[in-house]
Design an enzyme around this catalytic site. Structure first.
Site, PDB file in Angstrom:
ATOM      1  N   GLU A 183      -1.439  19.173  -4.295  1.00 45.86           N
ATOM      2  CA  GLU A 183      -2.738  19.244  -4.970  1.00 45.86           C
ATOM      3  C   GLU A 183      -3.752  18.249  -4.432  1.00 45.86           C
ATOM      4  O   GLU A 183      -4.914  18.326  -4.755  1.00 45.86           O
ATOM      5  CB  GLU A 183      -2.546  19.012  -6.478  1.00 45.86           C
ATOM      6  CG  GLU A 183      -1.659  20.028  -7.160  1.00 45.86           C
ATOM      7  CD  GLU A 183      -0.151  19.805  -6.948  1.00 45.86           C
ATOM      8  OE1 GLU A 183       0.612  20.684  -7.378  1.00 45.86           O
ATOM      9  OE2 GLU A 183       0.246  18.779  -6.371  1.00 45.86           O
ATOM     10  N   SER A 184      -3.365  17.248  -3.667  1.00 41.62           N
ATOM     11  CA  SER A 184      -4.215  16.278  -2.976  1.00 41.62           C
ATOM     12  C   SER A 184      -3.447  14.984  -2.716  1.00 41.62           C
ATOM     13  O   SER A 184      -2.573  14.964  -1.883  1.00 41.62           O
ATOM     14  CB  SER A 184      -5.548  16.016  -3.673  1.00 41.62           C
ATOM     15  OG  SER A 184      -6.412  15.371  -2.755  1.00 41.62           O
ATOM     16  N   CYS A 213      -6.141  18.891  -7.817  1.00 39.88           N
ATOM     17  CA  CYS A 213      -6.815  20.126  -8.211  1.00 39.88           C
ATOM     18  C   CYS A 213      -5.803  21.061  -8.862  1.00 39.88           C
ATOM     19  O   CYS A 213      -4.642  20.709  -9.062  1.00 39.88           O
ATOM     20  CB  CYS A 213      -7.456  20.788  -6.999  1.00 39.88           C
ATOM     21  SG  CYS A 213      -6.259  21.269  -5.733  1.00 39.88           S
ATOM     22  N   HIS A 244      -3.030   0.350  -3.764  1.00 38.33           N
ATOM     23  CA  HIS A 244      -3.168  -0.847  -2.930  1.00 38.33           C
ATOM     24  C   HIS A 244      -3.116  -2.044  -3.873  1.00 38.33           C
ATOM     25  O   HIS A 244      -3.807  -2.054  -4.891  1.00 38.33           O
ATOM     26  CB  HIS A 244      -4.482  -0.838  -2.155  1.00 38.33           C
ATOM     27  CG  HIS A 244      -4.666   0.404  -1.366  1.00 38.33           C
ATOM     28  ND1 HIS A 244      -4.015   0.640  -0.171  1.00 38.33           N
ATOM     29  CD2 HIS A 244      -5.398   1.519  -1.612  1.00 38.33           C
ATOM     30  CE1 HIS A 244      -4.355   1.823   0.295  1.00 38.33           C
ATOM     31  NE2 HIS A 244      -5.184   2.379  -0.568  1.00 38.33           N
ATOM     32  N   SER A 294       0.870  -1.172   0.000  1.00 41.82           N
ATOM     33  CA  SER A 294       0.000   0.000   0.000  1.00 41.82           C
ATOM     34  C   SER A 294       0.901   1.214   0.000  1.00 41.82           C
ATOM     35  O   SER A 294       1.952   1.214   0.654  1.00 41.82           O
ATOM     36  CB  SER A 294      -0.920   0.035   1.226  1.00 41.82           C
ATOM     37  OG  SER A 294      -1.958  -0.902   1.099  1.00 41.82           O
TER      38      SER A 294
END
Length: 134
Positions: A77-78, A98, A83, A70
């Site tokens: 930006e985020s 974004c 996984h 994982s």
């Protein structure tokens, strides 16, 4: 908290982003290289560059042998997450970004790294679908 009601009576949150963001959900079936944390890290670093995003932090965790990895990349930006389930030849990833980034450009990088027989990619615009009430 204020909520807006849609025509089918589902609640929606009020708008949060002025320009919105794109959230890509990627499923890779019949994939390879799913138990190698170095490949996962390299793929996420390359995907971040392809998306024109800014990497703030990357953590990759390898589970016991044969049980996959994982990974999460925190972006300015985020985020990007990955996984893997090598026992099922399956990986799930998401790229949420974004601004002037291009999360769709990360998808071919992930496909190249994990070489799936089949992939399913869905894209959602977030933070733009609700009209202001005031």
């Amino acid at each position: 908290m204020e909520f807006l009601m849609t025509n089918d009576n589902e609640k929606e949150a009020p708008p949060a982003l002025s320009t919105g963001a794109t959230h890509m959900l990627i499923e890779l079936w019949g994939a390879k290289n799913l138990d190698d944390p170095a490949i996962a890290e390299d793929a996420i670093r390359k995907a971040t560059r392809a998306a024109r995003a800014t990497l703030l932090h990357l953590h990759v965790h390898k589970f016991c042998p044969g049980h996959g990895v994982s990974a999460i990349a925190l972006l300015a930006e985020s985020h990007i997450t990955l996984h893997t389930w090598p026992e099922r030849s399956y990986a799930a990833a998401d790229v949420f970004a974004c601004g002037n980034s291009d999360p769709a450009s990360a998808v071919p990088v992930l496909v190249e790294a994990f070489q799936p027989e089949q992939s399913d990619v869905r894209s959602f615009r977030r933070g733009v679908s609700i009209k202001p009430t005031r």
